[in-house]
Design a protein around this motif. Structure first.
Motif, PDB file in Angstrom:
ATOM      1  N   LYS A  46       1.031  -1.279   0.156  1.00 38.39           N
ATOM      2  CA  LYS A  46       0.004   0.110   0.008  1.00 38.39           C
ATOM      3  C   LYS A  46       0.980   1.124   0.019  1.00 38.39           C
ATOM      4  O   LYS A  46       0.836   1.986  -0.818  1.00 38.39           O
ATOM      5  CB  LYS A  46      -0.969   0.054   1.369  1.00 38.39           C
ATOM      6  N   THR A  47       1.759   1.380   1.013  1.00 41.55           N
ATOM      7  CA  THR A  47       2.929   2.731   1.033  1.00 41.55           C
ATOM      8  C   THR A  47       3.510   2.617  -0.047  1.00 41.55           C
ATOM      9  O   THR A  47       3.582   3.958  -0.799  1.00 41.55           O
ATOM     10  CB  THR A  47       3.427   2.387   2.217  1.00 41.55           C
ATOM     11  N   THR A  48       3.979   1.547  -0.791  1.00 39.02           N
ATOM     12  CA  THR A  48       4.890   1.735  -1.916  1.00 39.02           C
ATOM     13  C   THR A  48       3.941   2.294  -3.046  1.00 39.02           C
ATOM     14  O   THR A  48       4.526   3.194  -3.801  1.00 39.02           O
ATOM     15  CB  THR A  48       5.279   0.380  -2.372  1.00 39.02           C
ATOM     16  N   ASN A  74       6.568   5.357  10.535  1.00 41.28           N
ATOM     17  CA  ASN A  74       7.388   5.047   9.483  1.00 41.28           C
ATOM     18  C   ASN A  74       6.756   5.083   8.003  1.00 41.28           C
ATOM     19  O   ASN A  74       7.222   5.967   7.108  1.00 41.28           O
ATOM     20  CB  ASN A  74       7.743   3.495   9.372  1.00 41.28           C
ATOM     21  N   ASP A  75       5.380   4.966   7.886  1.00 40.59           N
ATOM     22  CA  ASP A  75       4.787   5.126   6.730  1.00 40.59           C
ATOM     23  C   ASP A  75       4.464   6.661   6.387  1.00 40.59           C
ATOM     24  O   ASP A  75       4.751   6.994   5.339  1.00 40.59           O
ATOM     25  CB  ASP A  75       3.320   4.459   6.393  1.00 40.59           C
ATOM     26  N   ALA A  76       4.144   7.564   7.390  1.00 41.79           N
ATOM     27  CA  ALA A  76       3.814   8.660   7.153  1.00 41.79           C
ATOM     28  C   ALA A  76       5.231   9.511   6.648  1.00 41.79           C
ATOM     29  O   ALA A  76       5.302  10.379   5.579  1.00 41.79           O
ATOM     30  CB  ALA A  76       3.442   9.372   8.278  1.00 41.79           C
ATOM     31  N   ILE A 121      -6.380   7.340   2.496  1.00 46.56           N
ATOM     32  CA  ILE A 121      -6.324   6.848   3.810  1.00 46.56           C
ATOM     33  C   ILE A 121      -5.676   5.405   3.644  1.00 46.56           C
ATOM     34  O   ILE A 121      -6.302   4.776   3.031  1.00 46.56           O
ATOM     35  CB  ILE A 121      -7.628   7.013   4.527  1.00 46.56           C
ATOM     36  N   GLU A 122      -4.383   5.242   4.222  1.00 43.28           N
ATOM     37  CA  GLU A 122      -3.974   3.941   4.368  1.00 43.28           C
ATOM     38  C   GLU A 122      -4.342   3.323   5.550  1.00 43.28           C
ATOM     39  O   GLU A 122      -3.702   3.439   6.746  1.00 43.28           O
ATOM     40  CB  GLU A 122      -2.337   3.816   4.002  1.00 43.28           C
ATOM     41  N   ASN A 123      -5.178   2.295   5.198  1.00 44.90           N
ATOM     42  CA  ASN A 123      -5.620   1.575   6.731  1.00 44.90           C
ATOM     43  C   ASN A 123      -4.601   0.505   7.405  1.00 44.90           C
ATOM     44  O   ASN A 123      -3.474   0.282   6.772  1.00 44.90           O
ATOM     45  CB  ASN A 123      -6.983   0.575   6.329  1.00 44.90           C
TER      46      ASN A 123
END
Ligand SMILES: Nc1nc2c(ncn2[C@@H]2O[C@H](COP(=O)(O)OP(=O)(O)OP(=O)(O)O)[C@@H](O)[C@H]2O)c(=O)[nH]1
Ligand SMILES: [Mg+2]
Length: 222
Positions: A46-48, A74-76, A121-123
């Motif tokens: 998702k983040t990639t 990390n993801d933010a 929005i990444e759940n």
């Protein structure tokens, strides 16, 4: 707690969540903010997907990202390296985001989430719980990757029934894993015949254009 009492509590939780989700959606609609809720098991990409998408489209569209994880920023931080602003929610053990978390994020970030923009929005990575919680999004996108096995749609049907688009990611790895795309597509259709499907690789960029077309088409028609 008796079974009846438990059911009553659960009903109230979902009703409260739906009410706040409705308020969130009204705010998004009033400001023409197109909202996409990305759901998947942990590590599907998702983040990639967001990193590549934002890098490619940020000159054409305004974006903001809300990240959901149990712990870490990390993801933010990964999103911020693209130049797009991101807000991290830590659920501290919770296995999904809910609409009140998004409402709070909106209160803090209102000035940063522009009118006429796209909000991703990444759940939290989890193929079960996030499917039961409307956040006020316009579209839900479920991402699976070819390393997870092609039977996920029939094992976790609610996630696929409640989504608008299914992305099958990491197709660059197809030659190394036992993942039958045709069978997976058949399973997707079994649980939700209307679910759109895009197979892609964020690594090689194959078919990323189809995803960009989907975003732009749905943002306009929203
Ligand atoms: N080979 C390959 N690896 C990929 C692809 N997309 C993502 N990855 C890798 O998959 C791993 C997980 O990617 P993430 O983007 O962190 O996955 P995620 O869904 O955001 O993970 P959580 O937020 O923890 O649920 C990373 O090592 C990525 O580099 C792809 O298309 N091909
Ligand atoms: Mg992630």
């Amino acid at each position: 707690m008796t079974k009846a009492k438990k059911i009553e509590v659960e009903k109230n939780v979902f009703a409260r969540n739906d009410e706040i989700a409705k308020q969130n959606r009204e705010y998004f609609d009033a400001n023409n903010i197109f909202v996409v809720n990305l759901v998947s098991s942990p590590g599907s990409g998702k983040t990639t997907l967001l990193e590549v998408t934002l890098t490619e489209l940020k000159e054409r569209l305004d974006f903001f990202v809300i990240e959901g994880d149990l712990q870490t920023e990390n993801d933010a931080n990964r999103i911020r390296t693209t130049g797009v602003q991101a807000y991290q929610i830590n659920t501290d053990g919770g296995c999904h985001l809910d609409s009140s978390m998004i409402q709070k994020a909106l209160q803090y970030q209102k000035s940063c989430i522009k009118k006429n923009s796209v909000l991703f929005i990444e759940n939290v990575g989890n193929l079960v719980c996030p499917s039961y919680f409307d956040l006020g999004e316009h579209k839900r996108v479920v991402v699976i990757s070819v390393t997870e096995g092609d039977d996920k749609p029939i094992k976790y049907p609610n996630m696929f029934q409640s989504s608008d688009l299914c992305i099958i990611n990491k197709i660059d790895l197809l030659e190394y894993v036992d993942f039958d795309i045709d069978r997976c597509v058949e399973y997707v259709k079994q649980v939700n015949s209307k679910l759109e499907i895009i197979t892609l690789s964020t690594k090689t960029g194959e078919n990323m254009g189809k995803w960009y077309e989907w975003i732009e088409k749905n943002q306009k028609s929203n």
